[in-house]
Design a protein around this motif. Structure first.
Motif, PDB file in Angstrom:
ATOM      1  N   VAL A  39       0.742  -1.212  -0.168  1.00 39.58           N
ATOM      2  CA  VAL A  39      -0.077   0.193   0.041  1.00 39.58           C
ATOM      3  C   VAL A  39       0.904   1.395   0.008  1.00 39.58           C
ATOM      4  O   VAL A  39       0.598   2.213  -0.758  1.00 39.58           O
ATOM      5  N   GLN A  40       2.044   1.248   0.899  1.00 36.93           N
ATOM      6  CA  GLN A  40       2.867   2.273   0.790  1.00 36.93           C
ATOM      7  C   GLN A  40       3.503   2.497  -0.454  1.00 36.93           C
ATOM      8  O   GLN A  40       3.784   3.655  -0.816  1.00 36.93           O
ATOM      9  N   ALA A  41       3.865   1.474  -1.062  1.00 42.27           N
ATOM     10  CA  ALA A  41       4.904   1.655  -2.305  1.00 42.27           C
ATOM     11  C   ALA A  41       3.729   2.375  -3.318  1.00 42.27           C
ATOM     12  O   ALA A  41       4.097   3.058  -4.258  1.00 42.27           O
ATOM     13  N   GLN A  42       2.490   1.792  -3.361  1.00 43.53           N
ATOM     14  CA  GLN A  42       1.372   2.186  -4.552  1.00 43.53           C
ATOM     15  C   GLN A  42       1.250   3.662  -4.053  1.00 43.53           C
ATOM     16  O   GLN A  42       0.850   4.433  -4.969  1.00 43.53           O
ATOM     17  N   TRP A  43       1.106   4.259  -2.837  1.00 42.74           N
ATOM     18  CA  TRP A  43       1.000   5.528  -2.602  1.00 42.74           C
ATOM     19  C   TRP A  43       2.013   6.331  -3.012  1.00 42.74           C
ATOM     20  O   TRP A  43       1.731   7.365  -3.505  1.00 42.74           O
ATOM     21  N   GLY A  44       3.234   5.782  -3.237  1.00 42.28           N
ATOM     22  CA  GLY A  44       4.511   6.610  -3.902  1.00 42.28           C
ATOM     23  C   GLY A  44       4.189   6.775  -5.210  1.00 42.28           C
ATOM     24  O   GLY A  44       4.479   7.779  -5.690  1.00 42.28           O
ATOM     25  N   GLN A  45       3.684   5.684  -5.760  1.00 42.91           N
ATOM     26  CA  GLN A  45       3.211   5.832  -7.092  1.00 42.91           C
ATOM     27  C   GLN A  45       2.170   6.865  -7.365  1.00 42.91           C
ATOM     28  O   GLN A  45       2.309   7.761  -8.662  1.00 42.91           O
ATOM     29  N   VAL A  46       1.124   6.784  -6.723  1.00 37.67           N
ATOM     30  CA  VAL A  46       0.019   7.885  -6.639  1.00 37.67           C
ATOM     31  C   VAL A  46       0.706   9.219  -6.643  1.00 37.67           C
ATOM     32  O   VAL A  46       0.479  10.337  -7.481  1.00 37.67           O
ATOM     33  N   GLU A  47       1.471   9.682  -5.817  1.00 32.53           N
ATOM     34  CA  GLU A  47       2.286  10.924  -5.401  1.00 32.53           C
ATOM     35  C   GLU A  47       2.968  11.326  -6.490  1.00 32.53           C
ATOM     36  O   GLU A  47       3.132  12.459  -7.064  1.00 32.53           O
ATOM     37  N   ASN A  48       3.768  10.376  -7.301  1.00 34.95           N
ATOM     38  CA  ASN A  48       4.782  10.497  -8.398  1.00 34.95           C
ATOM     39  C   ASN A  48       4.084  11.148  -9.401  1.00 34.95           C
ATOM     40  O   ASN A  48       4.217  12.120 -10.146  1.00 34.95           O
ATOM     41  N   GLN A  49       2.773  10.441  -9.948  1.00 39.88           N
ATOM     42  CA  GLN A  49       1.848  11.014 -10.950  1.00 39.88           C
ATOM     43  C   GLN A  49       1.205  12.303 -10.555  1.00 39.88           C
ATOM     44  O   GLN A  49       1.302  13.199 -11.670  1.00 39.88           O
ATOM     45  N   TYR A  50       0.947  12.494  -9.348  1.00 42.43           N
ATOM     46  CA  TYR A  50       0.369  13.804  -9.136  1.00 42.43           C
ATOM     47  C   TYR A  50       1.467  14.762  -9.051  1.00 42.43           C
ATOM     48  O   TYR A  50       1.035  16.190  -9.330  1.00 42.43           O
ATOM     49  N   GLN A  51       2.615  14.659  -8.552  1.00 43.65           N
ATOM     50  CA  GLN A  51       3.635  15.357  -9.021  1.00 43.65           C
ATOM     51  C   GLN A  51       4.151  15.833 -10.398  1.00 43.65           C
ATOM     52  O   GLN A  51       4.333  16.908 -10.653  1.00 43.65           O
ATOM     53  N   ARG A  52       3.963  14.935 -11.104  1.00 43.28           N
ATOM     54  CA  ARG A  52       4.230  15.061 -12.635  1.00 43.28           C
ATOM     55  C   ARG A  52       3.168  15.985 -13.242  1.00 43.28           C
ATOM     56  O   ARG A  52       3.563  16.913 -13.923  1.00 43.28           O
ATOM     57  N   ARG A  53       2.063  15.960 -12.814  1.00 43.23           N
ATOM     58  CA  ARG A  53       1.037  16.830 -13.152  1.00 43.23           C
ATOM     59  C   ARG A  53       1.242  18.114 -12.583  1.00 43.23           C
ATOM     60  O   ARG A  53       1.147  19.157 -13.407  1.00 43.23           O
TER      61      ARG A  53
END
Length: 201
Positions: A39-53
């Motif tokens: 879950v924590q690793a997947q949260w990191g992926q969510v944050e990465n994509q929002y940061q890219r945006r």
């Protein structure tokens, strides 16, 4: 002598029972840790994509500003929404429903502001024809798709964790560790998403 053998036999049965229980508890604990890490690793992926945006927004605004300089209120709304996104930070180990709701609210605000910016762009066909804008728009669309994918994967990881955590006897073991193994929140659709938009010609 018979009593001594019986006592040793009882002690052996108790020790084997305790060993089996300890192995079971360890297995459940380790599976919860593994699912929590996912879950924590997947949260990191969510944050990465929002940061890219968020990183694309300044370039997009500057590109549009050049063609539509008088649409200042739209540019201000986008800039303020982006700033709010930067202020809402969540530690992956402390995902709570309230924290996720605040994070999602800030992200939805930026999505709404970007939608208004794209409406402004519709008024300027010459802007839509520029290569710089086309590239930024394609990157933004790709990022929005990746955001949706990563949110879906996060929800799947959270569901897997919650399902394992709430099954017996894991729910008892998780209870011993307090907030360490609390239920994980989910991303939810924006309010009104269940209503199809009305198309008028």
């Amino acid at each position: 002598m018979a009593n001594k053998k019986f006592a040793i036999g009882c002690l052996a049965v108790v020790l084997v029972g305790l060993l089996i229980a300890a192995v079971g508890v360890t297995g459940i604990y380790n599976s919860l840790v593994g699912l929590d890490q996912k879950v924590q690793a997947q949260w990191g992926q969510v944050e990465n994509q929002y940061q890219r945006r968020a990183d694309l927004v300044p370039n997009l605004v500057e590109t549009v500003k050049g063609a539509a300089a008088f649409e200042q209120s739209t540019f201000t709304a986008v800039t303020e929404a982006r700033a709010k996104v930067g202020q809402v930070q969540i530690n992956a180990g402390q995902l709570t429903p309230d924290a996720l709701a605040k994070f999602q609210q800030a992200q939805d605000g930026l999505s709404s502001a970007l939608s208004r910016l794209m409406v402004v762009v519709e008024k300027y066909p010459e802007l839509k024809a520029t290569e710089n804008f086309k590239e930024l728009q394609a990157q933004l669309e790709g990022t929005e798709n990746r955001v949706a994918t990563e949110r879906m994967r996060f929800n799947e990881a959270a569901q897997a964790f919650n399902t394992r955590r709430n099954r017996f006897p894991a729910v008892i073991i998780a209870g011993f560790f307090g907030g360490k193994f609390a239920d994980k929140p989910f991303f939810k659709a924006q309010a009104g998403a269940e209503t199809a938009p009305k198309v008028k010609f």
